[in-house]
Design a protein around this motif. Structure first.
Motif: not given
Length: 303
Positions: A14-17, A47-49, A69-76, A93-97
């Motif tokens: 996981d990462f923080q965004s 979603e990433r699944s 990964f899933d963006y904020r507000c999506f998936g888990d 979110d991409w930049r933080n990933a």
């Protein structure tokens, strides 16, 4: 970390965004590395699944690490309100990933490749024009130009989307959310409702998925303004664009023109629609093109 019999390991990472947790999955080959890595995230409201595990697996079996990964507000991933598509937020979110992946053990931060599809294809092209530290970019059936995409939407839907977008944007001031359907059948009111959309979308949704067919309508006011092709000449890294000749959502002619405007652009067009790139024979063709591109521009380390 779970070991897979196919010769790679899988772990949650996981990462923080912007104060929220984005959840992702890291796959890595069973070798010490450092390995090049492909980062993947999905298109509009997905979603990433949705088939990303299968696509990522092919990259890892070829000798690359992969992270999806899933963006904020999506998936888990965390974040409210849910189902919030927004180009700026997604690119944050991409930049933080990218920053997260670049710090992982066994990963070569000089050989990070971005993989995007549909709406996220637009994201990775936009990011590449902004000097994000990546080695290459791959975009399939990408969103290229907001006006070109909007032209493929029936006028009655376009007008209703505009009204819905205004209602959601104004309502958000007082905490109100207005949602619209993501996908529908021809004649339905939905973001995507051409002939290919309903069956194509649900061909990649996993069985027992809890995904809901809705998106915050505020995105409709931003969609026409999101046009990565305006910055094509600023993309300095090798860039692969794959389009579908029969794509009714993101037109192939826009993708071809952008690829021609990118200094190191490479373009391929397949006789498929927007969703066929995710499954069956066209997925096989797409993966063959992408793996060849990766070998040419990043190299690979296989134990």
């Amino acid at each position: 970390m779970a070991k897979d019999t196919a010769g790679y390991s899988s772990q949650l990472s996981d990462f923080q965004s912007h104060g929220e947790t984005c959840r992702g999955t890291l796959l890595r080959p069973d070798n010490p590395g450092p390995n090049p890595i492909v980062i993947l995230a999905h298109g509009f409201a997905a979603e990433r699944s949705f088939q990303l595990p299968e696509i990522a697996r092919h990259f890892v079996e070829h000798g690359f690490a992969a992270y999806y990964f899933d963006y904020r507000c999506f998936g888990d991933s965390d974040g409210t309100p849910r189902h919030w598509v927004d180009p700026k937020r997604h690119q944050q979110d991409w930049r933080n990933a990218i920053a997260h992946v670049g710090k992982l053990d066994g990963i070569d931060p000089t050989r990070i490749v971005l993989w995007g599809s549909s709406f996220s294809g637009g994201h990775v092209l936009q990011l590449a024009s902004e000097d994000v530290p990546v080695a290459a970019v791959m975009a399939q059936v990408p969103h290229i130009n907001g006006i070109a995409t909007a032209r493929n939407i029936p006028l009655k839907n376009l007008l209703r989307m505009t009204v819905s977008g205004l209602a959601d944007t104004i309502g958000s001031i007082v905490g109100y959310q207005h949602y619209s359907p993501v996908v529908g059948r021809p004649g339905d009111y939905a973001t995507m409702s051409s002939e290919e959309c309903w069956d194509g979308w649900f061909s990649i949704v996993p069985e027992h998925s809890q995904w809901q067919n809705k998106v915050l309508s505020r995105v409709f006011l931003k969609l026409p303004l999101f046009s990565p092709n305006h910055h094509a000449s600023r993309i300095k890294v090798p860039t692969l664009i794959i389009a579908g000749k029969h794509d009714s959502i993101t037109p192939a002619q826009s993708a071809k023109k952008m690829a021609e405007d990118i200094p190191q652009g490479e373009y391929h067009e397949l006789p498929c629609n927007h969703f066929q790139v995710y499954t069956g024979k066209f997925l096989e063709q797409v993966l063959a093109i992408q793996l060849d591109f990766l070998d040419k521009h990043t190299g690979r380390d296989i134990a």
